[in-house]
Design a protein around this motif. Sequence first.
Motif, short mmCIF file in Angstrom:
data_model
loop_
_atom_site.label_atom_id
_atom_site.label_comp_id
_atom_site.label_asym_id
_atom_site.label_seq_id
_atom_site.Cartn_x
_atom_site.Cartn_y
_atom_site.Cartn_z
N ALA A 25 0.84 -1.20 0.00
CA ALA A 25 0.00 0.00 0.00
C ALA A 25 0.87 1.25 0.00
O ALA A 25 0.64 2.19 -0.78
CB ALA A 25 -0.92 0.00 1.22
N ALA A 26 1.89 1.24 0.85
CA ALA A 26 2.77 2.40 0.91
C ALA A 26 3.42 2.65 -0.45
O ALA A 26 3.48 3.78 -0.94
CB ALA A 26 3.84 2.17 1.97
N ILE B 298 0.98 4.26 -2.87
CA ILE B 298 0.72 5.67 -2.58
C ILE B 298 1.90 6.54 -3.00
O ILE B 298 1.74 7.57 -3.65
CB ILE B 298 0.38 5.85 -1.09
N GLY C 167 2.11 7.17 -6.66
CA GLY C 167 1.18 8.21 -7.10
C GLY C 167 1.85 9.57 -7.15
O GLY C 167 1.58 10.38 -8.02
N TYR C 168 2.75 9.81 -6.20
CA TYR C 168 3.46 11.10 -6.19
C TYR C 168 4.64 11.09 -7.16
O TYR C 168 4.92 12.08 -7.83
CB TYR C 168 3.97 11.40 -4.78
#
Lengths: 184, 465
Positions: free
Chosen positions: A142-143, A146, A149-150
Motif C-alpha cells: 500500500a505504501a 501511494i 502516485g506522487y
Amino acid sequence: MDYHRFLRAQSIMISAGSVVFPFYLLFIRNVGESFSQFGWAYGLFTLMSACSFPFIGRMADAVGERNLLLLYTWGMALVMLLIPIAGGIWAIYAIQILMGFLGAVQKTAEKSALSRQAYEKRHTDIGKSIGHYHLWTSVWSAAAIIVTGYLIDFLTIGSIFYLASFMYAYAGITLAGRAKQLAD
Amino acid sequence: MIYGLFFILSVTIFQRQPIFAEDAGKLLPTAIKEIRPASTAVSLEKWVKSANEHHGKLSVAGMQHSQGGHTYYPGATMIDMKSYNRILDYKPDERLITVQSGVTWEQIQRKINPDGLALRVTQSQAIFTVGGSLSANIHGRDIRFGSIYNTVQSLRLLTPTGQIIVVSRTKNPEWLPNVIGGYSLYGIILDVTLKLTSDELYQIETKEMSAEKYPAYFAEQVLRDDAVRMHMARISVAPDTFFNEMYVINYRLAENQLLLDKHRELHHERIIALPKALLGFSRYSEKGKELFWQIQKDYMLNKGGDYITRNNVMRSESEFMEYEQAGRTEVLSELFIPVSKFTVFVRDLKAILRKEQFNLLNITIRYVEKDEQATLSYAKEDMFALVLLINQGTGQHEIMETREVVQKMIDAALVHGGSYYLPYYPYASKEQLRKAYPNIDEFFKQKQTIDPNEVFVNLFYKEYK
Ligand SMILES: Cc1cc2nc3c(=O)[nH]c(=O)nc-3n(C[C@H](O)[C@H](O)[C@H](O)COP(=O)(O)OP(=O)(O)OC[C@H]3O[C@@H](n4cnc5c(N)ncnc54)[C@H](O)[C@@H]3O)c2cc1C
C-alpha cells in the motif's frame, strides 16, 4: 530460512509488483491493438503458470524456497529491464510467458515457505501467522502504491520499470543473506 | 555484475528508442526525432536557422487536435508550442489582445471575460491553441463576423528560413493567405493580435424540423434576422429518422442585456455521466443511436428560452466525447456544401450511407460565409458545414473501409460545388484535394520557393505534395 528476512524480501517484491502493475497494464494496452491481443497476453501468462506449477512444486521440495525466491527476484529484475525496450506484440507475449513462469515460482515458494514455517514450528496458531504475514506485505505494498502516485509526476514510465527492477534486485540481495551484513 | 551489465544495456537501448507522436485521430503513430518545447522567439529562430544549415526537419504542434499528422513527420523535431503561451498585451478599450500562439481560447476567455469582452470567431470549444486554429482557418457557431481570417489584426511570423517578420494587411501582406489555413508549412506563427467584440447575452431558441425545410428556414429566420448571432443544427443519424429529422439552435441577442451580469461566469467542464453513457450505447447498436438522438434532441429542445453568454457558447463541453478503447478511435470528417444544394446533398448522403456498414455517431451542422482570402479556402460560396463523428477501428483494413465511404461522400460534395475540411485524417484522394482546393498546387509551389530546404514538413504535406 529466517522468517524476518523472508518477510522483508516478500514485502519488497510485492511492493515492486504494486508499483509497476498499473503502468504495465497501460503499457500492454498501448502495444496491443485489440482486446483479443490483450486476452492472449493474459491467457498466455496464466497458461504458462498452470503448466509450470507441477514442476516448480517438485523443485521447491528439492532445492528449497529460498532458491526459488532467488530465481524469482533476479528473474523479475531482468524482466523489468526488458519491458521498457520491448516493442511489438510478440515481445509482450514473450514477456508474459516469462512472467507467467516466474509468477508460479513466487506463488509456490511463498506458500510452501509459509506452510513449512508452520510445520517446523508446530504452530498451533497458523491462521494468526498467515494474518501477520499478509498484514505486513500488504502494508508495504500500500505504501508503495501511494508513493508511486506522487513519483509518477517526476518519473517517466521507463524509469518506473527500472525502479522496480532495482527493488527486485534488492529483494534478491536481502534473500541471499548479504544484506544482513550490509544492514549491520 | 551480470545484472549491472543487463541494466546498462537496457537503458542504452531504451534511450535510443524512437519517440512516437500521435494526434487526436490516433491513426498515424509516427516515430519522430524529438519533441522540443518552445520557450522564446530567439531560441525558435536559432532552431529554424540550424535546421536550414543541417538539413533538419521541423514540425509544429499546438494541442494536436488535428487528426491527419499535421503536427509531425517521420524523423523530424516536433516543436511543441503549448509552452509558448503568454498573453503579451491586452487593450480592452481598443478591443485588441496580443498573445503568443500557444495560448488557448480558454486562456483568452479567462482574461477578457471580466471586462465584458469576447472572441469573434472560434470553434465550438475553447480547448484549441490560437496558432493551431489560425493554421487550420477554423470556423464555428458565429454567423456574423465572417472567417477567423478577418479577426487577425496582425501577427509575427518566423519564416522557414529563420526571419522574423510582421504580417498584416499592410506589412508583408502576401504571406497572410498562406499562413492562415497553411498548417505551418509557411513557418511558425509567433504572436497574434486579435480583434475582440463585446460579450453578449443570448437567449437560446430551438426548433425541430425536417431536413427539407432547413435551408429556407435558415435563410429567412436565421440569416436575415440580425438578432440571431450564432447558430448550429443537428441532423439525425438514428435509423428511424435517418437524415430526415433535424433540430436547430439559435443564439438570439437577449432583449434585456442587463441580465448579462447574472450569467457572466464562465462554465466549467462537468463530468456528465448521462451523455457519456448514451454516446457509449450509440457506438454499439442501432437502438443506442435511437435513444441517443431522442434524448439529446429533447434535452436540447428543452433548453429553449435559457440564457447563455457568448463566451459560454464558445466553450461547450467536450470531455464526454473522449474515447479510449484499444484498437478503436473516433475521427471527424467535415464536408462543406453550398447552402442552395443542401437538400440534394443530404439525399445523396443518405443513399450512400444506407448501403454502408459505417458507424456514424453524430452530425453537427454550422454555417460558413463565403470567404476566399486564404489560399486554401473551403468557402467558395456560402456553405453549410457538416461535421461527422465516426467510430472506427485503427487497423489498416478498417482505415481502407472508412476511406471508401468518406471518398464517396466527398465526391458527392464536389459534384454540388462543395468541399471538405483539411485538418482531419487524409481520407481524400489527391484528385479530390485538387478539386476541392484548386489553389493547392500553387500553395505547394510557393512553399518550395519560400522554404527551399523543406524545413517545415508534416504528414499532410508528405501525403499530398
Ligand atoms: C473534438 C474536435 C472538435 C473540433 N471542432 C472544430 C470546430 O468546431 N471548428 C473547426 O474549424 N475545427 C474544429 N476542429 C478542428 C480543430 O479546430 C483543428 O484541428 C485545429 O487546428 C486544432 O488546434 P490545435 O491547437 O489542436 O492545433 P494542432 O492540431 O496542434 O495543429 C494544427 C495545425 O496547426 C499548425 N500549428 C499549430 N501551432 C502553430 C503555430 N504556432 N504556428 C504555425 N502553425 C501552427 C500545426 O503544425 C498543424 O498543422 C475540431 C477538432 C476536434 C478534435
